[in-house]
Design a protein around this motif. Structure first.
Motif, short mmCIF file in Angstrom:
data_model
loop_
_atom_site.label_atom_id
_atom_site.label_comp_id
_atom_site.label_asym_id
_atom_site.label_seq_id
_atom_site.Cartn_x
_atom_site.Cartn_y
_atom_site.Cartn_z
N UNK A 25 4.20 -4.23 2.59
CA UNK A 25 4.88 -2.95 2.47
C UNK A 25 3.88 -1.82 2.65
N UNK A 26 4.19 -0.87 3.52
CA UNK A 26 3.30 0.27 3.78
C UNK A 26 4.08 1.56 3.61
N UNK A 27 3.50 2.48 2.83
CA UNK A 27 4.15 3.76 2.58
C UNK A 27 3.52 4.89 3.36
N UNK A 28 2.80 5.77 2.68
CA UNK A 28 2.19 6.94 3.31
C UNK A 28 0.86 6.57 3.96
N UNK A 29 0.94 5.82 5.05
CA UNK A 29 -0.23 5.37 5.79
C UNK A 29 -0.03 5.70 7.26
N UNK A 30 -1.01 5.34 8.08
CA UNK A 30 -0.88 5.47 9.53
C UNK A 30 -1.40 4.21 10.20
N UNK A 47 8.18 -1.27 6.33
CA UNK A 47 7.28 -0.26 6.88
C UNK A 47 8.08 1.02 7.12
N UNK A 48 7.62 2.12 6.54
CA UNK A 48 8.28 3.39 6.79
C UNK A 48 8.06 3.81 8.25
N UNK A 49 9.07 4.39 8.86
CA UNK A 49 8.97 4.79 10.26
C UNK A 49 7.83 5.78 10.48
N UNK A 50 7.57 6.63 9.46
CA UNK A 50 6.52 7.64 9.59
C UNK A 50 5.13 7.01 9.66
N UNK A 51 5.00 5.75 9.25
CA UNK A 51 3.70 5.06 9.29
C UNK A 51 3.28 4.78 10.73
N UNK A 52 4.23 4.47 11.59
CA UNK A 52 3.93 3.99 12.94
C UNK A 52 3.65 5.15 13.89
N UNK A 53 2.48 5.10 14.53
CA UNK A 53 2.05 6.16 15.45
C UNK A 53 2.21 5.67 16.89
N UNK A 54 3.09 6.30 17.68
CA UNK A 54 3.26 5.86 19.09
C UNK A 54 1.96 5.98 19.87
N UNK A 55 1.75 5.09 20.83
CA UNK A 55 0.56 5.14 21.68
C UNK A 55 0.97 4.86 23.12
N UNK A 109 0.87 -1.18 0.00
CA UNK A 109 0.00 0.00 0.00
C UNK A 109 0.90 1.23 0.00
N UNK A 110 0.88 1.96 -1.10
CA UNK A 110 1.77 3.13 -1.22
C UNK A 110 1.22 4.34 -0.47
N UNK A 111 -0.10 4.45 -0.36
CA UNK A 111 -0.65 5.64 0.29
C UNK A 111 -2.06 5.35 0.78
N UNK A 112 -2.43 6.09 1.82
CA UNK A 112 -3.77 6.02 2.39
C UNK A 112 -4.07 7.39 2.98
#
Length: 434
Positions: free
Chosen positions: A371-376, A398-406, A345-348
């Motif tokens: 593979x995940x690109x511009x996602x969250x 997985x791009x680091x920017x995809x992962x949202x800390x919680x 998934x390149x973008x979401x």
């Protein structure tokens, strides 16, 4: 005194002879040293020269063949000309058509019966480059090609040529080859009648057909290929050529089991392309006949154009979304793609894909590459996804920017947690900072 003088003269003569002998000996040693330090390139084994020549562009091969007689003999060895790629751009066009036109004619005249694997790669959008490729094609009258590739990395190239000129050059190869097993024709004006010529002369040998962005080919044209070429094992085409009739033809008892089917679902302008729906019964018949087939689908659609897809179970194994795809569509993927092996998934949008990833992990038991690109995705959901898939995830990009800390995991903690469930060291991909 006379006796002393003679003794001195004898000693002097003996010394001169010794010095001369030493000088000759040093010269011989120096010659041997030079011979060791300066290898005789002309005496290289022909197999080694052949390996080097295979990496050289055509003009460099021609220049190298003039070094010595042995290199020239290698230049004309049949093995050197079994596989050849003509890479055409504006400078290459000048060289092919104006500077050295006789070189091309000489090689084709002498080695056309040796050529087996030929590709033309047009890397610019000039009409001259495409015309050069057609001119070379039309000269292959005495060849017996097994592989032909016509690839354009820039538009319009082949599509800018008069259709009759291109078809005339292409059918020369179709008629004369008789044993073509692999054909790749991207962004070309090939049409249904030319495919009939292909089938009439190569139906027993054709195993791979890749046609991308060939607007003059209709579903009936590709159906003709499937009906006659029963040995076809790999097929790649645009979605508008896919039909229920084609899938049923590929599922007939007289047809071999297909190993690879690639479908490109492309929309250039939003809302201007109408996409049909393939019946579930056609997919079922296809998978029953070819249960191990890799079904690869590339989607380059706008969000509002996904409505006809993923409404019921589809046997796709490799799924790529090149543009933004909605949460709803990804949710349907988890419900309708049980054979899925790879998902990119390149973008979401900006809404997290937590529930969708968990559903995919639950339903897609063969998933091994993601593979995940511009996602969250929240860190907790991602860890749960990896935990459910386990060690079968051989590729996880997985791009680091995809992962949202919680509250449960930070970016520093997720590296260790994911590595634990994968059974190997894992890090998220980093965005380059140049």
């Amino acid at each position: 005194m006379k006796r002393g003088r003679k003794t001195n003269e004898a000693n002097s003569s003996s010394s001169e002879e010794t010095t001369e002998k030493e000088s000759k000996r040093h010269k011989v040693i120096d010659k041997k040293t030079i011979a060791v330090q300066s290898p005789d390139w002309a005496n290289l084994l022909p197999d080694i020269i052949l390996q080097v020549f295979q990496y050289l562009p055509l003009l460099d091969r021609a220049h190298a063949s003039q070094v010595c007689r042995s290199w020239n003999q290698v230049f004309h060895m049949p093995d050197l000309w079994r596989c050849f790629e003509f890479e055409l751009n504006q400078p290459a066009t000048s060289y092919l058509r104006a500077t050295h036109p006789e070189l091309i004619k000489q090689i084709i005249k002498r080695h056309s019966n040796h050529l087996q694997y030929v590709s033309f790669k047009v890397v610019d959008s000039s009409k001259e480059s495409a015309e050069a490729a057609c001119d070379i094609l039309s000269q292959l009258v005495n060849c017996s090609l097994k592989t032909l590739g016509l690839i354009s990395t820039a538009r319009p190239s082949f599509m800018d040529l008069p259709k009759s000129h291109f078809i005339s050059a292409l059918t020369v190869v179709f008629v004369n080859s008789k044993s073509l097993s692999s054909l790749k024709i991207d962004d070309t004006p090939v049409d249904d009648p030319s495919l009939k010529v292909l089938v009439a002369n190569n139906s027993d040998t054709l195993k791979l057909l890749k046609m991308s962005s060939c607007p003059h080919v209709s579903p009936a044209g590709i159906l003709c290929v499937a009906d006659q070429c029963h040995g076809l094992r790999e097929l790649a085409l645009n979605y508008h050529l896919l039909s229920d009739e084609l899938l049923l033809a590929l599922s007939s008892e007289k047809h071999v089991r297909l190993e690879h089917l690639r479908i490109d679902v492309v929309s250039e302008n939003p809302g201007q392309t109408q996409f049909h729906t393939i019946q579930k019964s056609s997919w079922d018949a296809f998978i029953k006949h070819s249960p191990k087939v890799n079904l690869v689908m590339y989607f380059f659609l706008y969000e509002e154009e996904f409505d006809p897809f993923f409404r019921y179970e589809i046997p796709v194994t490799h799924l790529y979304f090149g543009r933004s795809v909605s949460k709803d569509v990804l949710g349907r993927v988890g419900m309708t793609c049980p054979r899925l092996v790879e998902l990119v998934v390149c973008a979401n949008g900006l809404r997290p894909l937590d529930e969708e990833l968990i559903r995919i992990a639950e339903r897609c038991k063969y998933l091994s590459a993601v593979g995940l690109g511009e996602c969250e995705v929240s860190c907790s959901a991602f860890v749960e996804f990896v935990k459910m898939c386990g060690g079968r995830l051989s590729q996880l990009s997985i791009m680091e920017e995809v992962l949202i800390p919680d509250q449960k995991y930070s970016l520093e903690q997720i590296h260790w947690e994911v590595s634990k469930h994968l059974g190997r060291v894992w890090f998220p991909d980093m965005m380059p900072t140049w």
